[in-house]
Write an enzyme that holds these catalytic residues in place. Structure first.
Site: not given
Ligand SMILES: [Zn+2]
Lengths: 302, 151
Positions: A51-52, A80, A101, A129
């Protein structure tokens, strides 16, 4: 705010928020502009949040910018064992701005210290956020015509809810009155309450959802999650007590609007959706304009 | 008072750190990196103290600390007192002060903090000097005295 990272809602002043909201309103009127032509924006999602990510990518695409990045850590070099520092320094070489994020708290602040380009935090674990907070402010201002002197009801998980904490801090600059409605186990932490006390801001605590609705200009709903309760019996007792139903909106103010950061599970009954006071889907769309404004401001294009 | 006079008189030039809570002695050694010093150092612990119950004293010959260095111990020994010794007598006394920011001494109590997951040194703003509450520069969580762990 040119070239400044947006990591925490506390990084920007009241004037900065207002400038972003003003620019967001311009983008709402004219969302397709070619101002990001030639710019490359990286979207680094170390944990998935479709969504974001889509909201950011839509914002960038509408402004003519190009997007590079990854959608979860499994498909990147992080898998890795590359350090966050190395990933950020490398990607900063290829891009003009990084949207990230990450599940680890403080990762965005750290990234902003090692990156050669500005960082926009799209969520760092349970911490911050800020773009969600700015789109909430935009939605409040748009529906109420002002941010000043509003009555705001925050409902649900007020203990762990990152969005309600950011909203509370940001709105504190605008002389609000708060009503906190939550199960006893998920009350607003005392640190936030004492910060309101310091600023002389009024707040009232309730356990009954319907008590404060009639006074509210904004009702901000959040989800009460089972895993937040130490005692599952407590959850069973309260799980249906914080569900907003259409019938509860009778007698509420005409200007009341209901917000929710989405995704919703069942905390807002679907019978509310067709009520004109339901604003959560429009709120999500406002996220695109707000993110356009944030990116344009940071890149010095607006 | 007697044992203090005795301990202080034992060095010629240097520093005596008094009023360290006995159970913080090793943290103080660690924070001031006393184990790396070449000077003569005397440690005394479990002296009875009205204020602290049991206290420790450290005497360091030929070593003087900067205020910044010494304030680092304020997290574990907030009541510590410093006596600066010249020619066997106390010429100056200092008390430690909790600084505004703390870098690389304490651990952030949040297991999900970047400083506990990547090679990033810790940085805090001291939000409560009296009770020692540290706000992490990265994850913004508060580490209080009860959860304080020295790195
Ligand atoms: Zn931390």
């Amino acid at each position: 705010m040119k070239n400044k990272s947006l990591v925490s809602i506390n990084d920007f002043s009241k004037e900065d928020y207002l400038a972003i909201l003003e620019t967001a309103a311009e983008f709402e009127k004219d969302p397709v502009q070619n101002i990001l032509k030639g710019y490359v924006i990286a979207t680094l999602f170390f944990e998935p949040s479709t969504r974001t990510r889509l909201s950011f990518e839509s914002a960038i695409n509408k402004l003519g910018g190009r997007v590079i990045g990854f959608t979860d850590a499994a498909s990147s070099s992080v898998k890795k064992g590359e350090s966050l520092k190395d990933t950020i320094i490398t990607v900063a070489n290829y891009s003009d701005l990084i949207v990230m994020r990450h599940p680890i708290e403080g990762s965005a602040r750290y990234a902003s210290e090692v990156s050669g380009v500005p960082i926009v935090n799209a969520g760092d674990g349970a911490n911050q956020h800020p773009t969600q907070c700015l789109l909430d402010l935009y939605s409040i201002k748009k529906t109420q015509g002002t941010l000043e002197n509003l009555n705001i009801a925050l409902v649900g998980d007020l203990k762990y809810g990152r969005t309600v904490h950011s909203l509370l801090m940001a709105m504190s600059s605008f002389n609000p009155t708060f009503n906190f409605i939550s199960p006893p186990e998920l009350q607003m932490p005392s640190a936030y309450k004492s910060s309101l006390d310091d600023k002389g801001i009024k707040y009232y605590e309730h356990t009954n959802l319907e008590e404060a609705l009639q006074y509210a200009d904004i009702v901000y709903m959040t989800r009460v999650q089972k895993e937040r309760f130490s005692d599952p019996m407590e959850y069973e007792k309260v799980k249906n007590a914080y569900i907003l139903k259409n019938s509860m909106l009778e007698g509420t103010k005409d200007n009341l609007r209901i917000l929710h950061p989405l995704p919703r599970v069942n905390e807002i009954d679907t019978d509310v959706d067709s009520n004109p006071k339901a604003y959560y889907f429009q709120q999500a769309l406002n996220g695109v304009y707000t993110r356009q404004a944030i990116i344009a401001k940071i890149l010095g294009l607006k | 008072m007697k044992d203090k006079t005795l301990s202080v008189s034992a060095i010629q030039e240097g520093t005596v750190i008094d009023h360290i809570p006995a159970n913080s002695l090793f943290d103080v050694i660690n924070i001031l990196k006393l184990d790396k010093l070449k000077s003569q150092i005397t440690f005394g612990s479990n002296f009875l103290s009205k204020q602290l119950g049991r206290k420790a004293i450290v005497k360091i010959e030929g070593k003087f600390f900067s205020a910044e260095e010494i304030n680092r111990i304020s997290l574990v020994a907030p009541q510590a007192k410093l006596n600066i010794i010249h020619d066997y007598s106390v010429t100056e006394k200092h008390i430690v002060e909790v600084p505004d920011t703390i870098e690389g001494i304490a651990k952030c109590m949040n297991p999900k903090c970047i400083t506990n997951n990547e090679n990033v040194s810790t940085k805090f703003k001291v939000v409560d000097k009296q009770n020692v509450a540290l706000k992490c520069h990265y994850c913004e969580k508060i580490t209080d005295r009860k959860h304080l762990e020295i790195l």
